[in-house]
Design a protein around this motif. Structure first.
Motif, PDB file in Angstrom:
ATOM      1  N   ALA A   1      39.683  33.629  65.110  1.00 54.76           N
ATOM      2  CA  ALA A   1      39.382  34.731  64.192  1.00 54.76           C
ATOM      3  C   ALA A   1      40.558  34.990  63.254  1.00 54.76           C
ATOM      4  O   ALA A   1      40.377  35.211  62.057  1.00 54.76           O
ATOM      5  CB  ALA A   1      39.034  35.990  64.980  1.00 54.76           C
ATOM      6  N   ALA A   2      41.765  34.951  63.795  1.00 55.55           N
ATOM      7  CA  ALA A   2      42.957  35.160  62.968  1.00 55.55           C
ATOM      8  C   ALA A   2      43.109  34.041  61.942  1.00 55.55           C
ATOM      9  O   ALA A   2      43.487  34.289  60.785  1.00 55.55           O
ATOM     10  CB  ALA A   2      44.198  35.249  63.847  1.00 55.55           C
ATOM     11  N   ALA A   3      42.808  32.820  62.345  1.00 51.46           N
ATOM     12  CA  ALA A   3      42.893  31.687  61.419  1.00 51.46           C
ATOM     13  C   ALA A   3      41.878  31.831  60.291  1.00 51.46           C
ATOM     14  O   ALA A   3      42.189  31.561  59.124  1.00 51.46           O
ATOM     15  CB  ALA A   3      42.680  30.374  62.164  1.00 51.46           C
ATOM     16  N   HIS A   4      40.663  32.256  60.633  1.00 50.25           N
ATOM     17  CA  HIS A   4      39.635  32.468  59.600  1.00 50.25           C
ATOM     18  C   HIS A   4      40.047  33.586  58.649  1.00 50.25           C
ATOM     19  O   HIS A   4      39.868  33.476  57.435  1.00 50.25           O
ATOM     20  CB  HIS A   4      38.280  32.788  60.244  1.00 50.25           C
ATOM     21  N   GLU A   5      40.596  34.664  59.192  1.00 54.13           N
ATOM     22  CA  GLU A   5      41.032  35.774  58.353  1.00 54.13           C
ATOM     23  C   GLU A   5      42.155  35.342  57.412  1.00 54.13           C
ATOM     24  O   GLU A   5      42.153  35.684  56.228  1.00 54.13           O
ATOM     25  CB  GLU A   5      41.487  36.945  59.215  1.00 54.13           C
ATOM     26  N   ALA A   6      43.086  34.555  57.917  1.00 50.68           N
ATOM     27  CA  ALA A   6      44.179  34.062  57.082  1.00 50.68           C
ATOM     28  C   ALA A   6      43.644  33.164  55.966  1.00 50.68           C
ATOM     29  O   ALA A   6      44.089  33.261  54.814  1.00 50.68           O
ATOM     30  CB  ALA A   6      45.195  33.299  57.927  1.00 50.68           C
ATOM     31  N   ALA A   7      42.681  32.314  56.297  1.00 48.77           N
ATOM     32  CA  ALA A   7      42.088  31.434  55.280  1.00 48.77           C
ATOM     33  C   ALA A   7      41.336  32.260  54.237  1.00 48.77           C
ATOM     34  O   ALA A   7      41.434  31.977  53.032  1.00 48.77           O
ATOM     35  CB  ALA A   7      41.151  30.430  55.936  1.00 48.77           C
ATOM     36  N   ASP A   8      40.590  33.269  54.686  1.00 47.87           N
ATOM     37  CA  ASP A   8      39.882  34.148  53.741  1.00 47.87           C
ATOM     38  C   ASP A   8      40.860  34.854  52.823  1.00 47.87           C
ATOM     39  O   ASP A   8      40.640  34.944  51.605  1.00 47.87           O
ATOM     40  CB  ASP A   8      39.033  35.185  54.485  1.00 47.87           C
ATOM     41  N   ASN A   9      41.946  35.367  53.381  1.00 51.24           N
ATOM     42  CA  ASN A   9      42.948  36.065  52.569  1.00 51.24           C
ATOM     43  C   ASN A   9      43.594  35.124  51.559  1.00 51.24           C
ATOM     44  O   ASN A   9      43.851  35.515  50.412  1.00 51.24           O
ATOM     45  CB  ASN A   9      44.008  36.704  53.471  1.00 51.24           C
ATOM     46  N   ALA A  10      43.841  33.885  51.964  1.00 50.00           N
ATOM     47  CA  ALA A  10      44.417  32.902  51.043  1.00 50.00           C
ATOM     48  C   ALA A  10      43.431  32.592  49.908  1.00 50.00           C
ATOM     49  O   ALA A  10      43.829  32.476  48.742  1.00 50.00           O
ATOM     50  CB  ALA A  10      44.790  31.625  51.787  1.00 50.00           C
ATOM     51  N   ASP A  11      42.143  32.470  50.240  1.00 46.55           N
ATOM     52  CA  ASP A  11      41.124  32.220  49.213  1.00 46.55           C
ATOM     53  C   ASP A  11      41.045  33.384  48.229  1.00 46.55           C
ATOM     54  O   ASP A  11      40.958  33.177  47.012  1.00 46.55           O
ATOM     55  CB  ASP A  11      39.749  32.001  49.842  1.00 46.55           C
ATOM     56  N   ILE A  12      41.067  34.600  48.745  1.00 49.78           N
ATOM     57  CA  ILE A  12      40.993  35.783  47.880  1.00 49.78           C
ATOM     58  C   ILE A  12      42.218  35.838  46.971  1.00 49.78           C
ATOM     59  O   ILE A  12      42.096  36.106  45.769  1.00 49.78           O
ATOM     60  CB  ILE A  12      40.847  37.061  48.717  1.00 49.78           C
ATOM     61  N   ALA A  13      43.386  35.566  47.515  1.00 49.81           N
ATOM     62  CA  ALA A  13      44.602  35.566  46.701  1.00 49.81           C
ATOM     63  C   ALA A  13      44.522  34.505  45.603  1.00 49.81           C
ATOM     64  O   ALA A  13      44.916  34.751  44.461  1.00 49.81           O
ATOM     65  CB  ALA A  13      45.826  35.326  47.588  1.00 49.81           C
ATOM     66  N   ARG A  14      43.989  33.331  45.948  1.00 49.62           N
ATOM     67  CA  ARG A  14      43.843  32.259  44.948  1.00 49.62           C
ATOM     68  C   ARG A  14      42.886  32.682  43.845  1.00 49.62           C
ATOM     69  O   ARG A  14      43.157  32.487  42.659  1.00 49.62           O
ATOM     70  CB  ARG A  14      43.350  30.980  45.620  1.00 49.62           C
ATOM     71  N   LEU A  15      41.762  33.292  44.228  1.00 45.11           N
ATOM     72  CA  LEU A  15      40.781  33.720  43.233  1.00 45.11           C
ATOM     73  C   LEU A  15      41.338  34.816  42.332  1.00 45.11           C
ATOM     74  O   LEU A  15      41.076  34.840  41.128  1.00 45.11           O
ATOM     75  CB  LEU A  15      39.497  34.212  43.916  1.00 45.11           C
ATOM     76  N   ARG A  16      42.110  35.724  42.898  1.00 38.64           N
ATOM     77  CA  ARG A  16      42.705  36.793  42.096  1.00 38.64           C
ATOM     78  C   ARG A  16      43.719  36.255  41.100  1.00 38.64           C
ATOM     79  O   ARG A  16      43.986  36.869  40.077  1.00 38.64           O
ATOM     80  CB  ARG A  16      43.349  37.832  42.996  1.00 38.64           C
ATOM     81  N   GLY A  17      44.295  35.101  41.406  1.00 34.94           N
ATOM     82  CA  GLY A  17      45.270  34.491  40.514  1.00 34.94           C
ATOM     83  C   GLY A  17      44.645  33.719  39.351  1.00 34.94           C
ATOM     84  O   GLY A  17      45.353  33.307  38.433  1.00 34.94           O
ATOM     85  N   LEU A  18      43.322  33.554  39.372  1.00 37.23           N
ATOM     86  CA  LEU A  18      42.650  32.822  38.299  1.00 37.23           C
ATOM     87  C   LEU A  18      42.500  33.692  37.057  1.00 37.23           C
ATOM     88  O   LEU A  18      42.357  34.920  37.155  1.00 37.23           O
ATOM     89  CB  LEU A  18      41.257  32.376  38.753  1.00 37.23           C
ATOM     90  N   SER A  19      42.502  33.056  35.912  1.00 37.81           N
ATOM     91  CA  SER A  19      42.232  33.777  34.667  1.00 37.81           C
ATOM     92  C   SER A  19      40.737  34.086  34.593  1.00 37.81           C
ATOM     93  O   SER A  19      39.941  33.524  35.355  1.00 37.81           O
ATOM     94  CB  SER A  19      42.639  32.920  33.463  1.00 37.81           C
ATOM     95  N   MET A  20      40.371  34.961  33.693  1.00 38.57           N
ATOM     96  CA  MET A  20      38.957  35.290  33.527  1.00 38.57           C
ATOM     97  C   MET A  20      38.168  34.044  33.127  1.00 38.57           C
ATOM     98  O   MET A  20      37.042  33.851  33.570  1.00 38.57           O
ATOM     99  CB  MET A  20      38.772  36.402  32.489  1.00 38.57           C
ATOM    100  N   ARG A  21      38.753  33.197  32.311  1.00 33.24           N
ATOM    101  CA  ARG A  21      38.086  31.953  31.899  1.00 33.24           C
ATOM    102  C   ARG A  21      37.864  31.047  33.115  1.00 33.24           C
ATOM    103  O   ARG A  21      36.784  30.477  33.285  1.00 33.24           O
ATOM    104  CB  ARG A  21      38.904  31.242  30.830  1.00 33.24           C
ATOM    105  N   GLU A  22      38.889  30.916  33.950  1.00 34.83           N
ATOM    106  CA  GLU A  22      38.760  30.082  35.139  1.00 34.83           C
ATOM    107  C   GLU A  22      37.713  30.657  36.099  1.00 34.83           C
ATOM    108  O   GLU A  22      36.934  29.917  36.689  1.00 34.83           O
ATOM    109  CB  GLU A  22      40.104  29.970  35.857  1.00 34.83           C
TER     110      GLU A  22
END
Length: 85
Positions: A13-34
């Protein structure tokens, strides 16, 4: 040595949560165009899957209804836009 299933589940569960948080951080770093390109790509993939299901004789995909919170957001936004016209 047998591992404790509870501990194993907590670690997973902790591994899944860490992966989800990493995905969210990556998505937040994208530009609106991306972000828009990512959404467009997902929509195109969904359309391909839908056409493939129909071609294979499978039933079409039934969409889940939008949550009430989405309808409320759209109602408020539409009312605000109508008030500006």
């Amino acid at each position: 040595m047998a591992s404790d299933p509870k501990v194993t589940g907590e670690v997973q569960a902790a591994a899944h949560e860490a992966a989800d948080n990493a995905d969210i951080a990556r998505l937040r770093g994208l530009s609106m165009r991306e972000r828009s390109q990512l959404i467009e790509s997902a929509c195109k993939a969904a359309a391909i899957i839908h056409r493939s299901r129909i071609a294979a004789g499978l039933p079409g995909i039934e969409r889940d209804p939008w949550p009430q919170s989405t309808w409320e957001f759209l109602r408020k936004h539409a009312a605000r836009v109508r008030g500006q016209s």
